[in-house]
Design an enzyme around this catalytic site. Structure first.
Site, PDB file in Angstrom:
ATOM      1  N   ASP A 102       0.838  -1.024  -0.123  1.00 53.89           N
ATOM      2  CA  ASP A 102       0.012   0.145   0.049  1.00 53.89           C
ATOM      3  C   ASP A 102       0.836   1.065   0.179  1.00 53.89           C
ATOM      4  O   ASP A 102       1.968   1.183   0.536  1.00 53.89           O
ATOM      5  CB  ASP A 102      -0.937   0.029   1.252  1.00 53.89           C
ATOM      6  CG  ASP A 102      -2.001  -1.025   1.347  1.00 53.89           C
ATOM      7  OD1 ASP A 102      -2.279  -1.471   0.082  1.00 53.89           O
ATOM      8  OD2 ASP A 102      -2.282  -1.665   2.262  1.00 53.89           O
TER       9      ASP A 102
ATOM     10  N   ASP B 154      -7.244  -1.355  -4.379  1.00 54.91           N
ATOM     11  CA  ASP B 154      -8.117  -0.833  -3.563  1.00 54.91           C
ATOM     12  C   ASP B 154      -8.966   0.139  -4.070  1.00 54.91           C
ATOM     13  O   ASP B 154     -10.092   0.077  -3.815  1.00 54.91           O
ATOM     14  CB  ASP B 154      -7.441  -0.609  -2.250  1.00 54.91           C
ATOM     15  CG  ASP B 154      -6.652  -1.473  -1.512  1.00 54.91           C
ATOM     16  OD1 ASP B 154      -6.996  -2.746  -1.826  1.00 54.91           O
ATOM     17  OD2 ASP B 154      -5.685  -1.153  -0.773  1.00 54.91           O
TER      18      ASP B 154
END
Length: 207
Positions: free
Chosen positions: A143, A177
């Protein structure tokens, strides 16, 4: 939307997702941050579990999560194919394609990253390292996108949280995401258009 166009969308999202993750993994170490703007930063973390860093406890929790994701992707893939076959709305097909791309993107991390990268703690990882940090199906999801739009102390008069430090929005996520969230958002915002009656009767899938 034809199945071919849906697959192209899936491929493009996956390409951007994996290129961005590999770049971050091979150029940043854990918790390294680059401030692009005050409200947008590149901040590298690795997520061991589900959204918001949640994990499934136990020795086989991570393996169960990865296998569950793979099964779920199979279901989403069938949903995409079936929706195109039935000439469902382009809103629905686009949303499913985005969700599928995002799910596959994070599965790639979980399945492969543990055996092709070494760890990123206090160092920049090497692709195809001789000293991988994990095993098959036990990789961590990369991420890096961080949007702290506002940060400060909340007013004292607020119940429970009054006077406490608060950051909005403090989640760190990736392109996969974003694709999943955008797909779900389309289904919510354009619900009637997405799930409206098919244009025609059931037909063969377009090439």
């Amino acid at each position: 939307m034809s199945l071919k166009k849906a697959y192209i969308l899936v491929f493009l999202v996956l390409l951007v997702d994996q290129v961005s993750k590999i770049y971050i993994k091979t150029n940043f170490f854990i918790n390294e941050e680059v401030r692009v703007f005050d409200w947008f930063r590149i901040h590298f973390i690795e997520n061991e579990g589900m959204a918001w860093g949640a994990v499934i406890p136990g020795e086989y929790g991570k393996l169960f999560l990865t296998l569950f994701r793979i099964v779920a992707v199979g279901g989403i893939g069938w949903w995409l194919w079936d929706s195109v076959r039935k000439k469902q709305s382009s809103y629905l097909v686009t949303a499913i394609a985005l969700i599928l791309a995002g799910a596959v993107g994070n599965i790639i991390d979980s399945v492969f990253y543990g055996v092709i990268f070494n760890d990123s703690y206090h160092q920049v990882a090497t692709l195809f390292s001789d000293d991988p940090y994990g095993t098959w199906f036990h990789g961590e999801v990369v991420d890096m996108l961080y949007f702290p739009f506002w940060e400060g102390n909340l007013p004292e008069w607020l119940p429970i949280w009054g006077g406490k430090h608060f950051s909005f929005f403090n989640a760190i996520f990736n392109v996969a995401d974003m694709a999943i969230s955008t797909g779900v958002g389309i289904l919510i915002v354009f619900n009637k258009k997405a799930f409206g009656a098919p244009k025609n009767e059931e037909v063969l899938v377009e090439d």
